[in-house]
Design an enzyme around this catalytic site. Structure first.
Site, PDB file in Angstrom:
ATOM      1  N   GLN A  90      -5.114  -1.630   5.030  1.00 28.45           N
ATOM      2  CA  GLN A  90      -4.389  -1.687   6.302  1.00 28.45           C
ATOM      3  C   GLN A  90      -2.968  -1.166   6.103  1.00 28.45           C
ATOM      4  O   GLN A  90      -2.247  -0.949   7.072  1.00 28.45           O
ATOM      5  CB  GLN A  90      -4.317  -3.127   6.816  1.00 28.45           C
ATOM      6  CG  GLN A  90      -5.665  -3.767   7.087  1.00 28.45           C
ATOM      7  CD  GLN A  90      -5.533  -5.238   7.401  1.00 28.45           C
ATOM      8  OE1 GLN A  90      -5.351  -5.638   8.565  1.00 28.45           O
ATOM      9  NE2 GLN A  90      -5.612  -6.060   6.376  1.00 28.45           N
ATOM     10  N   ILE A  92       0.217   1.216   5.169  1.00 29.48           N
ATOM     11  CA  ILE A  92       0.550   2.640   5.395  1.00 29.48           C
ATOM     12  C   ILE A  92       1.428   3.166   4.253  1.00 29.48           C
ATOM     13  O   ILE A  92       1.887   4.301   4.302  1.00 29.48           O
ATOM     14  CB  ILE A  92       1.219   2.826   6.773  1.00 29.48           C
ATOM     15  CG1 ILE A  92       2.490   1.981   6.929  1.00 29.48           C
ATOM     16  CG2 ILE A  92       0.232   2.479   7.881  1.00 29.48           C
ATOM     17  CD1 ILE A  92       3.210   2.221   8.268  1.00 29.48           C
ATOM     18  N   HIS A 108      -5.084   2.188   9.041  1.00 27.52           N
ATOM     19  CA  HIS A 108      -3.960   2.131   9.989  1.00 27.52           C
ATOM     20  C   HIS A 108      -3.033   3.323   9.850  1.00 27.52           C
ATOM     21  O   HIS A 108      -1.906   3.301  10.352  1.00 27.52           O
ATOM     22  CB  HIS A 108      -3.166   0.828   9.792  1.00 27.52           C
ATOM     23  CG  HIS A 108      -3.922  -0.383  10.257  1.00 27.52           C
ATOM     24  ND1 HIS A 108      -3.542  -1.666   9.948  1.00 27.52           N
ATOM     25  CD2 HIS A 108      -5.047  -0.510  10.998  1.00 27.52           C
ATOM     26  CE1 HIS A 108      -4.400  -2.534  10.481  1.00 27.52           C
ATOM     27  NE2 HIS A 108      -5.326  -1.852  11.119  1.00 27.52           N
ATOM     28  N   CYS A 135       7.345  20.908  15.555  1.00 34.57           N
ATOM     29  CA  CYS A 135       6.126  20.730  14.744  1.00 34.57           C
ATOM     30  C   CYS A 135       6.021  21.907  13.771  1.00 34.57           C
ATOM     31  O   CYS A 135       6.097  23.072  14.191  1.00 34.57           O
ATOM     32  CB  CYS A 135       4.897  20.719  15.671  1.00 34.57           C
ATOM     33  SG  CYS A 135       3.327  20.870  14.781  1.00 34.57           S
ATOM     34  N   SER A 177      -3.397 -11.500   6.130  1.00 33.70           N
ATOM     35  CA  SER A 177      -3.368 -12.812   6.800  1.00 33.70           C
ATOM     36  C   SER A 177      -4.587 -13.038   7.674  1.00 33.70           C
ATOM     37  O   SER A 177      -4.786 -14.125   8.210  1.00 33.70           O
ATOM     38  CB  SER A 177      -2.098 -12.918   7.661  1.00 33.70           C
ATOM     39  OG  SER A 177      -2.157 -11.924   8.686  1.00 33.70           O
ATOM     40  N   ASN A 202      -5.363 -14.146  -2.111  1.00 28.78           N
ATOM     41  CA  ASN A 202      -4.187 -14.169  -1.242  1.00 28.78           C
ATOM     42  C   ASN A 202      -3.193 -15.202  -1.744  1.00 28.78           C
ATOM     43  O   ASN A 202      -3.567 -16.118  -2.471  1.00 28.78           O
ATOM     44  CB  ASN A 202      -4.623 -14.487   0.199  1.00 28.78           C
ATOM     45  CG  ASN A 202      -3.657 -13.944   1.240  1.00 28.78           C
ATOM     46  OD1 ASN A 202      -3.358 -12.752   1.265  1.00 28.78           O
ATOM     47  ND2 ASN A 202      -3.147 -14.833   2.076  1.00 28.78           N
ATOM     48  N   ALA A 220      -0.443 -11.647  -5.920  1.00 26.84           N
ATOM     49  CA  ALA A 220      -1.421 -10.591  -6.220  1.00 26.84           C
ATOM     50  C   ALA A 220      -1.231  -9.996  -7.613  1.00 26.84           C
ATOM     51  O   ALA A 220      -2.212  -9.713  -8.315  1.00 26.84           O
ATOM     52  CB  ALA A 220      -1.304  -9.491  -5.167  1.00 26.84           C
TER      53      ALA A 220
END
Ligand code: APR
Length: 235
Positions: A90, A92, A108, A135, A177, A202, A220
């Site tokens: 999840q 980035i 994500h 761009c 979570s 966790n 972790a």
């Protein structure tokens, strides 16, 4: 060799120096997610959103921010289990890649990529984005946004993820979570197929803790290397 799917969240990057979202002092305690992590927020004030991601993109490239032993242990597990370990993150940030993981899905999106809403290009991008940055692909201005999935938008590669969840024999959730769907529902999806062992690693019990057959709590950088070593010795 077992087919292993590993879901990771912000907790795996905490000890690398990146904030989580919902812990005390987390990102959502400092800025409203509605303002910086929704399409509506971006439409209302695009510069605020660019400033938010520009700051996080700069922070991620700070030399002090680097993979921790948890990221490294997962990369080691993949090398020992070629083709049988998939990380669905999840996050980035690019810490899994920098630790050496290659079989990786950023559901994500990625902080170091941008997307042009004019031409649809997705491009690697290390610098800041401003409102009228042209761009690089189509040269048009005003269409660039972080290649990040916001609330209300569809996460990426979901078909591939559900295929992998259906086939895995071990599902491990690390540093999340269990608050945000669809990722929070992956353990229930795996259990629906009835073949995988499910483990939560966790700092503390997550929202979905009771769904897991095995739960290991702690930082972790300590519990993930221990778990991987135990796993490899059991093969
Ligand atoms: N080691 C292991 N776990 C940790 C550590 C640590 N050192 N520090 C914190 N944690 C745990 C917390 O106990 C918490 O359960 O990591 C989890 C982080 O939860 P969140 O901050 O909610 O992050 P995450 O679950 O990744 O959020 C999911 O929500 O805001 C969106 O898109 C964003 O991807 C994010 C998604």
């Amino acid at each position: 060799m077992k087919r292993i799917v590993i879901l990771t969240g912000a907790g795996i990057s905490k000890e690398s120096g990146l904030d989580t979202f919902r812990d005390a002092g987390g990102i959502w305690s400092k800025v409203r997610l509605e303002d910086v992590a929704t399409p509506e927020g971006f439409r209302a004030n695009p510069q605020l959103v660019h400033d938010f991601y520009n700051a996080r993109r700069r922070q991620l490239q700070d030399p002090a921010i680097k993979p921790n032993p948890a990221h490294e242990a997962l990369a080691h597990l993949e090398r020992q289990n070629a083709g049988r370990v998939l990380i669905v993150t999840q996050n980035i940030d690019d810490l899994h890649e920098r630790a050496g993981s290659t079989n990786l899905i950023h559901m994500h999106g990625e902080m170091l990529k941008i997307r042009c809403d004019m031409c649809g290009s997705v491009l690697t991008w290390q610098g800041d984005i401003e409102l009228f940055t042209p761009c690089p692909a189509c040269a048009r201005e005003g269409g660039l946004r972080p290649h990040v999935v916001w609330f209300g938008e569809l996460p990426l590669m979901m078909d591939r993820i559900y295929e992998e969840l259906a086939q895995c024999e071990l599902f491990v959730s690390i540093g999340t979570s269990g608050n945000v769907y669809p990722a929070a529902g992956f353990v229930a999806e795996v259990k629906r197929w009835g073949r995988a062992h499910t483990v939560e690693l966790n700092l503390e019990p997550s929202e979905g803790s009771s769904h897991f057959q095995e739960r290991i709590h702690g930082p972790a950088s300590q519990i993930v290397p221990d778990f991987v070593a135990r796993l490899l010795s059991s093969f």
